[in-house]
Design a protein around this motif. Structure first.
Motif, short mmCIF file in Angstrom:
data_model
loop_
_atom_site.label_atom_id
_atom_site.label_comp_id
_atom_site.label_asym_id
_atom_site.label_seq_id
_atom_site.Cartn_x
_atom_site.Cartn_y
_atom_site.Cartn_z
N ARG A 74 0.83 -1.21 0.00
CA ARG A 74 0.00 0.00 0.00
C ARG A 74 0.87 1.26 0.00
O ARG A 74 0.44 2.29 -0.46
CB ARG A 74 -0.96 -0.01 1.19
N GLY A 75 2.08 1.11 0.51
CA GLY A 75 2.99 2.24 0.53
C GLY A 75 3.74 2.45 -0.77
O GLY A 75 4.53 3.36 -0.91
N GLY A 76 3.53 1.58 -1.75
CA GLY A 76 4.12 1.76 -3.07
C GLY A 76 5.29 0.84 -3.40
O GLY A 76 6.04 1.11 -4.31
N SER A 77 5.46 -0.27 -2.69
CA SER A 77 6.57 -1.18 -2.97
C SER A 77 6.36 -1.91 -4.30
O SER A 77 5.26 -2.35 -4.61
CB SER A 77 6.68 -2.22 -1.85
N PHE A 78 7.42 -2.01 -5.08
CA PHE A 78 7.36 -2.75 -6.34
C PHE A 78 7.92 -4.17 -6.18
O PHE A 78 7.90 -4.94 -7.12
CB PHE A 78 8.16 -2.01 -7.43
N SER A 79 8.40 -4.51 -5.00
CA SER A 79 9.02 -5.80 -4.78
C SER A 79 8.06 -6.96 -5.00
O SER A 79 8.47 -8.03 -5.45
CB SER A 79 9.58 -5.88 -3.35
N ILE A 80 6.79 -6.78 -4.68
CA ILE A 80 5.84 -7.88 -4.80
C ILE A 80 5.70 -8.34 -6.25
O ILE A 80 5.62 -9.53 -6.51
CB ILE A 80 4.47 -7.51 -4.18
N GLY A 81 5.67 -7.41 -7.18
CA GLY A 81 5.57 -7.78 -8.60
C GLY A 81 6.76 -8.60 -9.05
O GLY A 81 6.60 -9.60 -9.76
N LEU A 82 7.93 -8.20 -8.63
CA LEU A 82 9.14 -8.94 -8.97
C LEU A 82 9.13 -10.32 -8.31
O LEU A 82 9.49 -11.33 -8.93
CB LEU A 82 10.38 -8.16 -8.54
N ALA A 83 8.69 -10.37 -7.05
CA ALA A 83 8.60 -11.65 -6.34
C ALA A 83 7.67 -12.61 -7.07
O ALA A 83 7.99 -13.79 -7.26
CB ALA A 83 8.12 -11.43 -4.90
N TRP A 84 6.50 -12.13 -7.47
CA TRP A 84 5.53 -12.99 -8.16
C TRP A 84 6.03 -13.39 -9.54
O TRP A 84 5.75 -14.48 -10.02
CB TRP A 84 4.19 -12.28 -8.25
N GLN A 85 6.79 -12.51 -10.19
CA GLN A 85 7.33 -12.82 -11.51
C GLN A 85 8.39 -13.92 -11.42
O GLN A 85 8.43 -14.83 -12.24
CB GLN A 85 7.92 -11.55 -12.12
N LYS A 86 9.24 -13.84 -10.42
CA LYS A 86 10.35 -14.79 -10.29
C LYS A 86 9.98 -16.11 -9.63
O LYS A 86 10.62 -17.13 -9.88
CB LYS A 86 11.49 -14.14 -9.48
N TYR A 87 8.97 -16.09 -8.75
CA TYR A 87 8.65 -17.27 -7.95
C TYR A 87 7.16 -17.62 -8.05
O TYR A 87 6.34 -17.11 -7.27
CB TYR A 87 9.05 -17.05 -6.48
N PRO A 88 6.80 -18.51 -8.97
CA PRO A 88 5.39 -18.87 -9.15
C PRO A 88 4.71 -19.38 -7.87
O PRO A 88 3.51 -19.17 -7.68
CB PRO A 88 5.43 -19.97 -10.22
N ILE A 89 5.46 -20.01 -6.97
CA ILE A 89 4.86 -20.51 -5.73
C ILE A 89 4.30 -19.35 -4.90
O ILE A 89 3.33 -19.51 -4.16
CB ILE A 89 5.83 -21.39 -4.92
N ALA A 90 4.89 -18.17 -5.04
CA ALA A 90 4.39 -17.00 -4.31
C ALA A 90 3.00 -16.61 -4.80
O ALA A 90 2.11 -16.29 -4.00
CB ALA A 90 5.37 -15.83 -4.45
N VAL A 91 2.79 -16.65 -6.09
CA VAL A 91 1.46 -16.36 -6.66
C VAL A 91 0.47 -17.44 -6.23
O VAL A 91 -0.65 -17.14 -5.83
CB VAL A 91 1.54 -16.29 -8.20
N LYS A 92 0.91 -18.68 -6.27
CA LYS A 92 0.02 -19.80 -5.91
C LYS A 92 -0.40 -19.73 -4.44
O LYS A 92 -1.57 -19.98 -4.11
CB LYS A 92 0.72 -21.13 -6.22
N LEU A 93 0.52 -19.36 -3.56
CA LEU A 93 0.18 -19.23 -2.14
C LEU A 93 -0.80 -18.07 -1.94
O LEU A 93 -1.79 -18.20 -1.21
CB LEU A 93 1.43 -19.03 -1.28
N HIS A 94 -0.53 -16.95 -2.59
CA HIS A 94 -1.42 -15.80 -2.46
C HIS A 94 -2.84 -16.15 -2.95
O HIS A 94 -3.83 -15.84 -2.27
CB HIS A 94 -0.87 -14.60 -3.22
N LEU A 95 -2.94 -16.79 -4.09
CA LEU A 95 -4.26 -17.16 -4.63
C LEU A 95 -4.98 -18.14 -3.70
O LEU A 95 -6.18 -18.02 -3.48
CB LEU A 95 -4.12 -17.76 -6.03
N ALA A 96 -4.25 -19.10 -3.17
CA ALA A 96 -4.85 -20.08 -2.26
C ALA A 96 -5.32 -19.40 -0.97
O ALA A 96 -6.38 -19.73 -0.43
CB ALA A 96 -3.86 -21.20 -1.94
N ASP A 97 -4.54 -18.45 -0.48
CA ASP A 97 -4.91 -17.71 0.72
C ASP A 97 -6.18 -16.90 0.47
O ASP A 97 -7.11 -16.88 1.28
CB ASP A 97 -3.75 -16.81 1.15
N LEU A 98 -6.25 -16.23 -0.68
CA LEU A 98 -7.45 -15.46 -1.04
C LEU A 98 -8.68 -16.35 -1.15
O LEU A 98 -9.75 -16.03 -0.61
CB LEU A 98 -7.23 -14.72 -2.37
N GLU A 99 -8.55 -17.45 -1.87
CA GLU A 99 -9.70 -18.34 -2.06
C GLU A 99 -10.16 -18.92 -0.73
O GLU A 99 -11.37 -18.98 -0.45
CB GLU A 99 -9.39 -19.47 -3.04
#
Length: 195
Positions: free
Chosen positions: A155-180
């Motif tokens: 929320r403060g404007g970090s761009f690190s999350i986009g890079l993290a999700w781009q480099k590590y698919p498991i990060a996207v998968k965990l986030h999606l599973a947490d949301l669902e």
């Protein structure tokens, strides 16, 4: 089988890395198996944290696990342990709530937050896990960023999350599973414990 027993069975069969037994024993000394997952949003009930952890693990395995590229131990670590930061985090309390039928104010139980180690959400989970077992970089990144846009630094404007999700698919998968798990599967589990 209860949530605690199911958690321990999956944990012991899937997570065998050095230090895993010690981490599980430490979890048993905390309120991890009895704590809520939130104060009011999802699994805000006795044992809600372990229930939510199992739900996230199951969604990850059902929807996102690809045997040719993914690792079962990594999925178990991320799914089951992403919210260990919530152990020793909630406190049982009471508040006055007006009874709509009688108009009388009554004391009702609820959970409040008492963060004795304010280190951040995902960061704190990574820190606590690594006191016992070494995480792979992909696991640490996934756990660190599992909150996605709900994380304060994003929320403060970090761009690190986009890079993290781009480099590590498991990060996207965990986030999606947490949301669902939180917003779709755990609906109706936000009932404050009753004693």
């Amino acid at each position: 089988m209860g949530f605690k027993e199911e958690f321990e069975e999956i944990y012991r069969s899937k997570i065998t890395r050095p230090g895993s037994a010690e981490l599980l024993e430490w979890l048993k000394t905390t309120d991890f198996f009895t704590a809520p997952a939130s104060t009011k949003f999802h699994c805000a009930c006795l044992g809600g944290l372990v229930q939510h952890s199992l739900s996230v693990y199951h969604v990850m395995m059902e929807k996102h696990f690809q045997p040719e590229t993914d690792n079962e131990e990594s999925f178990a670590i991320c799914g089951l342990l992403h919210d260990v930061c919530k152990a020793q985090f909630y406190k049982e309390s009471t508040r006055n709530v007006k009874n709509e039928e009688t108009g009388v104010w009554e004391k009702r139980p609820y959970y409040s937050i008492e963060d004795s180690y304010p280190y951040g959400h995902g960061e704190k989970s990574v820190f606590l896990i690594e006191r016992f077992l070494r995480l792979k970089t992909s696991e640490a990144i996934a756990i660190r960023w599992h909150m996605g846009g709900f994380d304060e630094s994003v929320r403060g404007g970090s761009f690190s999350i986009g890079l993290a999700w781009q480099k590590y698919p498991i990060a996207v998968k965990l986030h999606l599973a947490d949301l669902e798990s939180t917003y779709l599967r755990e609906k109706g589990t936000s009932v404050v414990h009753g004693k």
